[in-house]
Design a protein around this motif. Sequence first.
Motif, PDB file in Angstrom:
ATOM      1  N   SER A 110       0.832  -1.211   0.000  1.00 34.99           N
ATOM      2  CA  SER A 110       0.000   0.000   0.000  1.00 34.99           C
ATOM      3  C   SER A 110       0.862   1.255   0.000  1.00 34.99           C
ATOM      4  O   SER A 110       0.586   2.213  -0.732  1.00 34.99           O
ATOM      5  N   ARG A 111       1.897   1.262   0.836  1.00 30.69           N
ATOM      6  CA  ARG A 111       2.804   2.422   0.839  1.00 30.69           C
ATOM      7  C   ARG A 111       3.544   2.535  -0.495  1.00 30.69           C
ATOM      8  O   ARG A 111       3.790   3.638  -0.986  1.00 30.69           O
ATOM      9  N   SER A 112       3.894   1.385  -1.068  1.00 33.94           N
ATOM     10  CA  SER A 112       4.571   1.386  -2.365  1.00 33.94           C
ATOM     11  C   SER A 112       3.688   2.032  -3.434  1.00 33.94           C
ATOM     12  O   SER A 112       4.156   2.874  -4.218  1.00 33.94           O
ATOM     13  N   HIS A 113       2.420   1.648  -3.465  1.00 28.90           N
ATOM     14  CA  HIS A 113       1.491   2.206  -4.453  1.00 28.90           C
ATOM     15  C   HIS A 113       1.321   3.701  -4.241  1.00 28.90           C
ATOM     16  O   HIS A 113       1.348   4.488  -5.186  1.00 28.90           O
ATOM     17  N   GLY A 114       1.139   4.108  -2.981  1.00 29.27           N
ATOM     18  CA  GLY A 114       0.989   5.535  -2.693  1.00 29.27           C
ATOM     19  C   GLY A 114       2.213   6.340  -3.089  1.00 29.27           C
ATOM     20  O   GLY A 114       2.098   7.441  -3.639  1.00 29.27           O
ATOM     21  N   ALA A 115       3.408   5.790  -2.819  1.00 31.67           N
ATOM     22  CA  ALA A 115       4.638   6.479  -3.202  1.00 31.67           C
ATOM     23  C   ALA A 115       4.741   6.608  -4.717  1.00 31.67           C
ATOM     24  O   ALA A 115       5.194   7.636  -5.239  1.00 31.67           O
ATOM     25  N   ALA A 116       4.319   5.563  -5.441  1.00 37.86           N
ATOM     26  CA  ALA A 116       4.338   5.615  -6.909  1.00 37.86           C
ATOM     27  C   ALA A 116       3.403   6.705  -7.430  1.00 37.86           C
ATOM     28  O   ALA A 116       3.758   7.468  -8.344  1.00 37.86           O
ATOM     29  N   LEU A 117       2.209   6.798  -6.857  1.00 36.49           N
ATOM     30  CA  LEU A 117       1.273   7.854  -7.256  1.00 36.49           C
ATOM     31  C   LEU A 117       1.857   9.226  -6.959  1.00 36.49           C
ATOM     32  O   LEU A 117       1.759  10.157  -7.781  1.00 36.49           O
ATOM     33  N   ASN A 118       2.464   9.375  -5.800  1.00 39.55           N
ATOM     34  CA  ASN A 118       3.036  10.669  -5.432  1.00 39.55           C
ATOM     35  C   ASN A 118       4.209  11.046  -6.342  1.00 39.55           C
ATOM     36  O   ASN A 118       4.389  12.223  -6.678  1.00 39.55           O
ATOM     37  N   TRP A 119       4.999  10.039  -6.752  1.00 36.41           N
ATOM     38  CA  TRP A 119       6.105  10.335  -7.670  1.00 36.41           C
ATOM     39  C   TRP A 119       5.555  10.865  -8.995  1.00 36.41           C
ATOM     40  O   TRP A 119       6.070  11.859  -9.531  1.00 36.41           O
ATOM     41  N   MET A 120       4.534  10.226  -9.497  1.00 37.85           N
ATOM     42  CA  MET A 120       3.946  10.672 -10.760  1.00 37.85           C
ATOM     43  C   MET A 120       3.286  12.039 -10.617  1.00 37.85           C
ATOM     44  O   MET A 120       3.358  12.871 -11.539  1.00 37.85           O
ATOM     45  N   TRP A 121       2.635  12.296  -9.488  1.00 40.10           N
ATOM     46  CA  TRP A 121       2.043  13.612  -9.260  1.00 40.10           C
ATOM     47  C   TRP A 121       3.131  14.684  -9.215  1.00 40.10           C
ATOM     48  O   TRP A 121       3.026  15.716  -9.886  1.00 40.10           O
ATOM     49  N   ARG A 122       4.176  14.438  -8.456  1.00 38.23           N
ATOM     50  CA  ARG A 122       5.226  15.435  -8.265  1.00 38.23           C
ATOM     51  C   ARG A 122       6.056  15.665  -9.535  1.00 38.23           C
ATOM     52  O   ARG A 122       6.392  16.815  -9.860  1.00 38.23           O
ATOM     53  N   ASN A 123       6.362  14.596 -10.249  1.00 36.47           N
ATOM     54  CA  ASN A 123       7.333  14.695 -11.342  1.00 36.47           C
ATOM     55  C   ASN A 123       6.730  14.751 -12.744  1.00 36.47           C
ATOM     56  O   ASN A 123       7.418  15.172 -13.674  1.00 36.47           O
ATOM     57  N   ILE A 124       5.470  14.345 -12.888  1.00 38.29           N
ATOM     58  CA  ILE A 124       4.833  14.351 -14.206  1.00 38.29           C
ATOM     59  C   ILE A 124       3.600  15.252 -14.219  1.00 38.29           C
ATOM     60  O   ILE A 124       3.538  16.245 -14.961  1.00 38.29           O
ATOM     61  N   LEU A 125       2.617  14.934 -13.408  1.00 36.53           N
ATOM     62  CA  LEU A 125       1.317  15.589 -13.526  1.00 36.53           C
ATOM     63  C   LEU A 125       1.344  17.047 -13.096  1.00 36.53           C
ATOM     64  O   LEU A 125       0.834  17.926 -13.813  1.00 36.53           O
ATOM     65  N   LYS A 126       1.895  17.330 -11.946  1.00 42.86           N
ATOM     66  CA  LYS A 126       1.863  18.717 -11.470  1.00 42.86           C
ATOM     67  C   LYS A 126       2.606  19.668 -12.400  1.00 42.86           C
ATOM     68  O   LYS A 126       2.077  20.722 -12.767  1.00 42.86           O
ATOM     69  N   PRO A 127       3.839  19.343 -12.840  1.00 46.28           N
ATOM     70  CA  PRO A 127       4.499  20.244 -13.792  1.00 46.28           C
ATOM     71  C   PRO A 127       3.843  20.257 -15.170  1.00 46.28           C
ATOM     72  O   PRO A 127       3.950  21.252 -15.894  1.00 46.28           O
ATOM     73  N   ALA A 128       3.121  19.204 -15.538  1.00 52.04           N
ATOM     74  CA  ALA A 128       2.489  19.153 -16.853  1.00 52.04           C
ATOM     75  C   ALA A 128       1.207  19.971 -16.919  1.00 52.04           C
ATOM     76  O   ALA A 128       0.831  20.460 -17.989  1.00 52.04           O
ATOM     77  N   ALA A 129       0.509  20.101 -15.777  1.00 48.48           N
ATOM     78  CA  ALA A 129      -0.770  20.817 -15.728  1.00 48.48           C
ATOM     79  C   ALA A 129      -1.776  20.282 -16.747  1.00 48.48           C
ATOM     80  O   ALA A 129      -2.193  20.989 -17.673  1.00 48.48           O
ATOM     81  N   PRO A 130      -2.199  19.023 -16.602  1.00 46.34           N
ATOM     82  CA  PRO A 130      -3.250  18.498 -17.487  1.00 46.34           C
ATOM     83  C   PRO A 130      -4.580  19.163 -17.161  1.00 46.34           C
ATOM     84  O   PRO A 130      -4.727  19.801 -16.108  1.00 46.34           O
ATOM     85  N   ALA A 131      -5.555  19.009 -18.030  1.00 47.19           N
ATOM     86  CA  ALA A 131      -6.892  19.504 -17.716  1.00 47.19           C
ATOM     87  C   ALA A 131      -7.478  18.704 -16.561  1.00 47.19           C
ATOM     88  O   ALA A 131      -8.093  19.261 -15.634  1.00 47.19           O
TER      89      ALA A 131
END
Length: 280
Positions: A110-131
């Motif tokens: 569970s922590r592994s999955h959450g960390a993976a989501l947070n990595w993608m949020w921090r490094n991909i989604l947030k700087p990308a600013a999708p709709a």
Amino acid sequence: MQPLTHAVKTARYRKIDRRFLSLSAKAGDVAGIRDAARGRDVLLTIAFGDAQCLDLQVRLARRLVRHDLHIVADNSISEAAADENRQLCAARGVPYVRLPANPWTVKNPSRSHGAALNWMWRNILKPAAPAAFGFLDQDLFPTQPCDPFAPLQDVAFYGDLRRAGARWYLWAGYCFFRFDAVSHKPLDFGLDWFAGLDTGGANWEVLYRDVDPNALPQRPITAFAVLPGFELRQAYCEWRGSWLHEVGLDGDLSLKAKKREAVLRLLEPALQDSPRSARQ
């Protein structure tokens, strides 16, 4: 002493998570994926060592789910499994990121999955600013045409609800967010185990606390045994609306192969007859 113990452990967990979030991806065109995601409706799947399962979802999402971009973030333990996923994504034309070594994978899924989501949020989604963006478990399969982003015209976020006492959160396997409504908040898609909140529950304080869960769109969830003659606990699956959830980590693991065969039979009509997604 329990609150003090929890505080010390939480501080240690966050230190480990911060280090993980600062690591670079092992593979994948991060800058290119950010550019492709900007201003678009993005599906994101955390892959974990099952190329057949991932392929089923990718094919069905492409045919049935209205979206602009589907990204796969690979959290597999073995490099051999990751290489299978990478080749699959290349063949299907799906953007792929091999996540850095996750410190929680063996210790706490569970922590592994959450960390993976947070990595993608921090490094991909947030700087990308999708709709908008939505997270999917890799063993969750659409079976009918749908637009999971449509409800975001009326709400800032929604998904499948989970409750823990007076608190609630969105299941990390199916949750969708309008970027402009959440991007300014200190999001944490991890868990708050001490409060009884699994992956995604750490957003309780910053996102869910002041929202009435009854105001969010919901879909029926029905558990069933996918293998005739077996008890629910042995061959557990779910219908989540028109989506089939294999629940691969639940049930009798000795029946895993038979369970996959039964899931494939249920998915066959959608794989053969479904129309392509309206926008990709």
